[in-house]
Design a protein around this motif. Structure first.
Motif, PDB file in Angstrom:
ATOM      1  N   THR A 123      -1.394 -51.171 -36.530  1.00 57.95           N
ATOM      2  CA  THR A 123      -0.047 -50.658 -36.767  1.00 57.95           C
ATOM      3  C   THR A 123       0.326 -50.720 -38.242  1.00 57.95           C
ATOM      4  N   GLY A 124       0.906 -49.647 -38.753  1.00 51.72           N
ATOM      5  CA  GLY A 124       1.398 -49.629 -40.127  1.00 51.72           C
ATOM      6  C   GLY A 124       2.887 -49.308 -40.116  1.00 51.72           C
ATOM      7  N   VAL A 125       3.657 -50.083 -40.858  1.00 51.84           N
ATOM      8  CA  VAL A 125       5.101 -49.853 -40.940  1.00 51.84           C
ATOM      9  C   VAL A 125       5.457 -49.582 -42.394  1.00 51.84           C
ATOM     10  N   SER A 126       6.051 -48.423 -42.664  1.00 52.88           N
ATOM     11  CA  SER A 126       6.527 -48.110 -44.019  1.00 52.88           C
ATOM     12  C   SER A 126       8.040 -48.161 -44.005  1.00 52.88           C
ATOM     13  N   ALA A 127       8.599 -48.926 -44.942  1.00 60.05           N
ATOM     14  CA  ALA A 127      10.060 -49.038 -45.007  1.00 60.05           C
ATOM     15  C   ALA A 127      10.489 -49.152 -46.459  1.00 60.05           C
ATOM     16  N   TYR A 128      11.207 -48.153 -46.894  1.00 56.54           N
ATOM     17  CA  TYR A 128      11.798 -48.152 -48.239  1.00 56.54           C
ATOM     18  C   TYR A 128      10.784 -48.545 -49.319  1.00 56.54           C
ATOM     19  N   GLY A 129       9.645 -47.873 -49.310  1.00 56.72           N
ATOM     20  CA  GLY A 129       8.644 -48.093 -50.347  1.00 56.72           C
ATOM     21  C   GLY A 129       7.724 -49.284 -50.098  1.00 56.72           C
ATOM     22  N   HIS A 130       8.021 -50.061 -49.056  1.00 57.20           N
ATOM     23  CA  HIS A 130       7.147 -51.189 -48.738  1.00 57.20           C
ATOM     24  C   HIS A 130       6.265 -50.813 -47.553  1.00 57.20           C
ATOM     25  N   TYR A 131       5.083 -51.398 -47.508  1.00 60.80           N
ATOM     26  CA  TYR A 131       4.168 -51.109 -46.412  1.00 60.80           C
ATOM     27  C   TYR A 131       3.644 -52.415 -45.821  1.00 60.80           C
ATOM     28  N   LEU A 132       3.716 -52.498 -44.524  1.00 58.70           N
ATOM     29  CA  LEU A 132       3.258 -53.700 -43.833  1.00 58.70           C
ATOM     30  C   LEU A 132       2.341 -53.250 -42.700  1.00 58.70           C
TER      31      LEU A 132
ATOM     32  N   LYS B  93       7.193 -37.191 -25.939  1.00 60.57           N
ATOM     33  CA  LYS B  93       8.044 -37.177 -27.130  1.00 60.57           C
ATOM     34  C   LYS B  93       9.414 -37.760 -26.794  1.00 60.57           C
ATOM     35  N   VAL B  94       9.972 -38.482 -27.750  1.00 61.51           N
ATOM     36  CA  VAL B  94      11.342 -38.974 -27.615  1.00 61.51           C
ATOM     37  C   VAL B  94      12.095 -38.525 -28.852  1.00 61.51           C
ATOM     38  N   LYS B  95      13.314 -38.032 -28.670  1.00 59.16           N
ATOM     39  CA  LYS B  95      14.162 -37.723 -29.819  1.00 59.16           C
ATOM     40  C   LYS B  95      15.547 -38.272 -29.525  1.00 59.16           C
ATOM     41  N   THR B  96      16.113 -38.914 -30.510  1.00 62.53           N
ATOM     42  CA  THR B  96      17.485 -39.374 -30.313  1.00 62.53           C
ATOM     43  C   THR B  96      18.389 -38.717 -31.343  1.00 62.53           C
TER      44      THR B  96
ATOM     45  N   VAL C  73      15.980 -40.538 -34.411  1.00 62.95           N
ATOM     46  CA  VAL C  73      14.600 -41.038 -34.276  1.00 62.95           C
ATOM     47  C   VAL C  73      13.746 -40.010 -33.534  1.00 62.95           C
ATOM     48  N   LEU C  74      12.507 -39.884 -33.994  1.00 66.43           N
ATOM     49  CA  LEU C  74      11.533 -39.032 -33.303  1.00 66.43           C
ATOM     50  C   LEU C  74      10.290 -39.885 -33.036  1.00 66.43           C
ATOM     51  N   ILE C  75       9.827 -39.875 -31.779  1.00 66.99           N
ATOM     52  CA  ILE C  75       8.582 -40.595 -31.443  1.00 66.99           C
ATOM     53  C   ILE C  75       7.631 -39.614 -30.755  1.00 66.99           C
ATOM     54  N   LEU C  76       6.405 -39.558 -31.253  1.00 69.81           N
ATOM     55  CA  LEU C  76       5.392 -38.689 -30.648  1.00 69.81           C
ATOM     56  C   LEU C  76       4.269 -39.540 -30.067  1.00 69.81           C
ATOM     57  N   PHE C  77       3.823 -39.176 -28.875  1.00 69.12           N
ATOM     58  CA  PHE C  77       2.743 -39.908 -28.203  1.00 69.12           C
ATOM     59  C   PHE C  77       1.535 -38.983 -28.050  1.00 69.12           C
ATOM     60  N   GLN C  78       0.356 -39.490 -28.401  1.00 68.24           N
ATOM     61  CA  GLN C  78      -0.875 -38.714 -28.186  1.00 68.24           C
ATOM     62  C   GLN C  78      -1.780 -39.494 -27.247  1.00 68.24           C
ATOM     63  N   ARG C  79      -2.456 -38.771 -26.362  1.00 70.37           N
ATOM     64  CA  ARG C  79      -3.380 -39.443 -25.445  1.00 70.37           C
ATOM     65  C   ARG C  79      -4.736 -38.775 -25.483  1.00 70.37           C
TER      66      ARG C  79
ATOM     67  N   GLU D 130       9.371 -41.996 -36.308  1.00 71.04           N
ATOM     68  CA  GLU D 130      10.013 -41.690 -37.595  1.00 71.04           C
ATOM     69  C   GLU D 130      11.530 -41.713 -37.476  1.00 71.04           C
ATOM     70  N   HIS D 131      12.174 -42.364 -38.423  1.00 77.68           N
ATOM     71  CA  HIS D 131      13.630 -42.333 -38.512  1.00 77.68           C
ATOM     72  C   HIS D 131      14.036 -41.208 -39.445  1.00 77.68           C
ATOM     73  N   SER D 132      15.078 -40.482 -39.091  1.00 81.98           N
ATOM     74  CA  SER D 132      15.580 -39.423 -39.977  1.00 81.98           C
ATOM     75  C   SER D 132      16.612 -39.961 -40.947  1.00 81.98           C
ATOM     76  N   ASN D 133      17.408 -40.905 -40.482  1.00 79.00           N
ATOM     77  CA  ASN D 133      18.498 -41.399 -41.328  1.00 79.00           C
ATOM     78  C   ASN D 133      18.128 -42.680 -42.082  1.00 79.00           C
ATOM     79  N   LEU D 134      16.935 -43.212 -41.817  1.00 76.31           N
ATOM     80  CA  LEU D 134      16.453 -44.406 -42.531  1.00 76.31           C
ATOM     81  C   LEU D 134      15.057 -44.104 -43.063  1.00 76.31           C
ATOM     82  N   ASN D 135      14.723 -44.724 -44.181  1.00 79.07           N
ATOM     83  CA  ASN D 135      13.383 -44.532 -44.737  1.00 79.07           C
ATOM     84  C   ASN D 135      12.421 -45.506 -44.051  1.00 79.07           C
ATOM     85  N   LEU D 136      12.143 -45.202 -42.790  1.00 73.20           N
ATOM     86  CA  LEU D 136      11.352 -46.130 -41.978  1.00 73.20           C
ATOM     87  C   LEU D 136      10.493 -45.363 -40.998  1.00 73.20           C
TER      88      LEU D 136
END
Lengths: 214, 212
Positions: free
Chosen positions: A54-63, A169-172, A181-187, A199-205
């Protein structure tokens, strides 16, 4: 990937064709009904243990790290995130309607961060859909059913495959139609997703999860 | 399928063996001498190349999360961990800088800005370099059995206490190099890293530790 997500969003958004000036949830034509397990299959079946790189990108930081997801007999789910080197970052659990923070690294253990993680993870797990009142509409061109649910000040749209009701897919949105928020699932072969992108649209996350085959 | 009662019986039957395994290690009579011996050996080691196996034990699952890769060390202060299975991940620590790389992204962290990482880095480097009493953020005790010197580090600093309850470092008595590191959390979960096929003092180019 960003272009792909943007294009997916634009395509889906045009298909949904909701008015931004009205309550996005109430504008659909379908009648509300109680969503059942045959309308919406859990993302992770009961008694399943999976691990995602898992990779999390948030406001220029990556974890990055490993996210362990373990489901119990009911919808109860344990989520443990560690770095690749084994340092535990968080250990959360959803039990019924309760959320338990077993452990969270001091730097992350802030109310706003934990709440955001809780919301994103719950959304990704498809919690709080079955048993809720929602509207189901058929999207013939995409071969999916769209389940829409209003939760508080948020409208949630779940695209599930028409045949076996697997979440794709989930969209809120805010009730005024602003995407959140948009979530895509691949199988691949299994019903467990091989890849999940959030992916968040209103947050850099954003988060990217790749299933580790063991 | 065992009944709960059967499991308890089995546990009780094996308890003496488990206790014996723990007791196999005894406190060394002269810790200063052992510490000196390890430091002296480490002083002559300029580089280490080794494979490693990492086992993460989480109480919520019976199965261990196992990852494998290659480890390189070069004096001064240069470490490279390359995870190869079941995922690709690279982490390089070089004189106060950390470079990480996975399938999605490369990342650089300045150790000065992150106390926790700095402490973990110091711990690893001090262990590899044999400076076991160098950190004031741990108290330590040295044990031994026929194969290993076992150094148990107990964190005294708040930052490290939040991460680990205890860290065990196993030095092979044959060559006094680190053979295993076991990081134990307060919850009882642990991460055991075992070093295999260790080779010392090979020439390793500096480029292998580049953080650019």
């Amino acid at each position: 990937m960003r272009n792909f997500l943007r294009n997916s969003f634009l395509l889906s958004f045009s298909l949904l064709a909701f008015s931004c000036s009205k309550n996005i949830y109430s504008s659909g034509g379908a009648q509300a009904k109680t969503i059942t397990a045959s309308d919406f299959v859990p993302v992770f079946p009961p008694d399943t243990t999976v691990i995602y790189k898992t990779g999390v990108s948030a406001y220029g930081h990556y974890l990055s790290g490993l996210l362990l997801i373990k489901t119990g007999k009911a919808e109860d789910t344990r989520l443990i995130f560690t770095t690749e080197t084994g340092i535990k970052l968080f250990d959360f659990e959803f039990v019924g309607d309760a959320f338990i923070n077993h452990y969270c690294m001091k730097k992350l253990n802030k109310k706003v961060v934990v709440n955001l993680l809780k919301q994103d993870l719950a959304l990704m797990l498809g919690r709080g859909v079955v048993g809720k009142q929602g509207k189901i509409s058929l999207n013939d061109s995409a071969g999916t059913n769209s389940i829409s649910i209003q939760k508080g000040k948020e409208a949630r749209f779940y695209s599930v495959s028409k045949d076996v009701a697997l979440l794709q897919k989930v969209k809120t949105f805010s009730l005024k139609g602003k995407e959140k928020v948009l979530i895509l699932f691949q199988r691949e072969e299994d019903i467990v997703p091989s890849k999940i992108v959030l992916e968040h649209s209103n947050l850099n996350l954003n988060m990217k999860l790749d299933l580790i085959k063991r | 399928m065992f009944m709960k009662k059967d499991r308890l019986l089995l546990f009780l039957l094996f308890l003496p063996l488990l206790t014996f395994a723990q007791q196999d290690f005894k406190l060394v009579s002269d810790p200063t001498a052992v510490s000196k011996k390890i430091s002296e050996t480490a002083r002559n080691i300029h580089s280490i190349e080794s494979d490693f196996v990492q086992e993460k034990n989480l109480s919520v699952i019976a199965e261990k999360i196992v990852s494998k890769g290659h480890f390189s060390f070069k004096k001064e202060n240069k470490l490279r961990w390359e995870y190869k299975e079941p995922f690709q991940y690279l982490v390089i620590l070089n004189n106060g800088k950390i470079f990480t790389k996975d399938a999605n992204k490369e990342n650089k962290i300045d150790l000065q800005s992150n106390k926790t990482f700095q402490e973990i880095n110091n711990l690893i480097v001090n262990s590899v370099e044999g400076n076991i009493s160098a950190s004031k953020r741990f108290s330590y005790k040295i044990f031994e059995n026929s194969t290993f010197y076992l150094i148990k580090l107990i964190p005294t600093s708040k930052d490290v206490k939040n991460l680990f309850a205890e860290i065990e470092i196993y030095f092979d008595k044959k060559d006094q190099t680190v053979s295993k590191v076991n990081m134990i959390e307060a919850s009882g979960d642990n991460t055991l890293i075992t070093f295999l096929n260790r080779k010392t003092n090979l020439e390793i180019p500096d480029e292998k530790f580049s953080t650019k």
